[in-house]
Design a protein around this motif. Structure first.
Motif, PDB file in Angstrom:
ATOM      1  N   GLY A 158       0.817  -1.209   0.000  1.00  9.88           N
ATOM      2  CA  GLY A 158       0.000   0.000   0.000  1.00  9.88           C
ATOM      3  C   GLY A 158       0.851   1.258   0.000  1.00  9.88           C
ATOM      4  N   ASP A 207       1.276   4.238  -2.925  1.00  9.09           N
ATOM      5  CA  ASP A 207       1.228   5.679  -2.659  1.00  9.09           C
ATOM      6  C   ASP A 207       2.460   6.374  -3.240  1.00  9.09           C
ATOM      7  OD1 ASP A 207       0.810   8.185  -1.654  1.00  9.09           O
ATOM      8  OD2 ASP A 207       0.473   7.564   0.401  1.00  9.09           O
ATOM      9  N   SER A 219      -3.112   3.549  -3.359  1.00 11.35           N
ATOM     10  CA  SER A 219      -2.573   2.378  -2.656  1.00 11.35           C
ATOM     11  C   SER A 219      -3.223   1.083  -3.124  1.00 11.35           C
ATOM     12  CB  SER A 219      -2.775   2.536  -1.147  1.00 11.35           C
ATOM     13  OG  SER A 219      -2.080   3.655  -0.653  1.00 11.35           O
TER      14      SER A 219
END
Length: 313
Positions: free
Chosen positions: A269, A273, A304
Motif C-alpha cells: 500500500g 502511494d 494504494s
C-alpha cells in the motif's frame, strides 16, 4: 445461472450476514456521525484555525459521498461490486490519460478502454482463463494500433504509457473486482479497504509523532521511515484482529498467515502511494485531478489499492 450464483451476484438479503460486514458498517456510520462533533470541539478549544477547520470539513463532506459509493455496491451484490470497480477503473484511466496527455492518442486510449471493459466482463463471468489472457492480448493490441499513426518518433513513450495505464487500471484493479467472485467477498473487500485507508492514517500519525528521517525525500517529502514502520506494525495488528473473524474456520485464520497478509497490505500500500507520487513528480503536478474536494482526484485517493489488489488476490 443457478440460484446460488444469482443470490451472490444480485442478492442483498445476506448483506449483513457476516458479523464483520455489520460491525464495520456500524462503525463507519458512528465515525461519520462523530467526526463533525470532534471538528467542532477542536475549533471551539482553539486547537485548529478557520482554514484547517474548513479543510477538515471539506474532506469530511467528501467522505460522506465516498463511503456509500464504496460500501453500497459491496452490500448490494457481487455484480454491482464488479461493475463499480469497472467504472472506477475507467474514471481512474481518464484522470491518468488527461494528466499524461495520452488522451490525445485516440487509438491507444480506445484499446485501453476496450481492454478495461472486456476485463470487467471476464470478471463478471468469473472466466479466469480469459481474464489472465486479456493482459498480453491488450498489450499486443496497444502496440499494434500505435503503429498505424506512422509516427516512429515517440512510439516507445506512447505505447509504454498505454501499457502502464492498462496494467494499473485494467489488470490491477481487475483483480480487485475479481475478489467479488469469492463467496466471502463482502468482509474480505471491507477488510482490504479499511486496512488500506487506515494504513495511510497510521503512517501520517506515527510519522508526525515518531518520524524524523525521510523515507523518500525526492518522491514524497512528508513521508518518514518512522511513519512507514509505525503503519507496518499497526496495520498488521489491525489485519490480524479483523482478519481472524473474516477467515474464521479456514486455514487463513492462522496468525502467521494473517501477519503475512497485514505486512503485505501495509508495505505494498505504501509503495502504491509512492508510485503515484513518483508519477505526479515526473509530470510536475500536485494532484492528478480535482474530482474529490479536499482529496484531489480518484487516483490520489485510491493509489494504494492499485498494487494492494493483485497482491491480496
Amino acid at each position: 445461472m443457478n440460484a446460488v450464483s444469482r443470490e451472490r451476484l444480485f442478492g442483498y438479503d445476506q448483506a449483513f450476514a457476516h458479523p464483520v460486514t455489520l460491525a464495520v458498517t456500524l462503525a463507519l456510520v458512528g465515525v461519520l456521525l462523530l467526526v463533525p462533533l470532534v471538528i467542532g470541539l477542536l475549533s471551539w478549544r482553539g486547537r485548529i484555525g478557520t482554514g484547517q477547520r474548513k479543510e477538515l470539513l471539506q474532506r469530511y463532506y467528501s467522505w460522506l459521498v465516498l463511503t456509500p459509493l464504496l460500501l453500497g455496491p459491496i452490500l448490494l451484490g457481487a455484480a454491482w461490486t464488479i461493475v463499480g470497480v469497472g467504472v472506477l477503473s475507467l474514471l481512474c484511466y481518464r484522470e491518468y490519460a488527461r494528466a499524461t496527455g495520452l488522451f490525445r492518442e485516440k487509438a491507444i486510449s480506445l484499446m485501453v478502454v476496450l481492454g478495461i471493459l472486456v476485463i470487467t466482463f471476464a470478471v463478471l463471468d468469473n472466466w479466469y482463463g480469459f481474464f489472465v489472457a486479456l493482459t498480453p492480448l491488450t498489450i499486443a493490441a496497444i502496440a499494434a494500433v500505435a503503429i498505424l499513426a506512422d509516427r516512429p518518433k515517440g512510439y516507445i513513450q506512447r505505447v509504454a504509457l498505454g501499457i502502464l495505464g492498462f496494467a494499473l487500471f485494467g489488470s490491477c484493479l481487475g483483480h480487485l473486482g475479481y475478489l467479488a467472485n469469492d463467496a466471502n467477498y463482502r468482509p474480505l473487500m471491507i477488510l482490504l479497504f479499511v486496512s488500506v485507508e487506515l494504513n495511510d492514517v497510521f503512517a501520517y500519525v506515527t510519522g508526525k509523532t515518531l518520524g524524523h528521517r525521510k523515507l523518500a525525500v525526492n518522491t514524497s517529502p512528508n513521508k518518514t521511515i518512522g511513519g512507514a514502520l509505525g503503519a507496518l506494525v499497526l496495520t498488521t495488528l489491525l489485519v490480524v484482529g479483523i482478519g481472524w473473524f473474516v477467515f474464521r474456520g479456514t486455514v487463513l485464520a492462522g496468525v502467521g498467515y494473517l501477519m503475512v497478509l497485514g505486512v503485505l497490505i501495509s508495505v505494498v500500500g505504501q509503495l502504491g502511494d509512492l508510485m503515484l507520487s513518483s508519477i505526479k513528480r515526473d509530470l510536475g503536478v500536485k494532484d492528478m485531478a480535482a474530482t474529490i474536494p479536499g482529496h484531489g482526484g480518484l487516483l490520489d485517493r485510491f493509489d494504494s489499492i492499485l498494487l494492494v489488489a493483485p497482491a491480496v488476490f
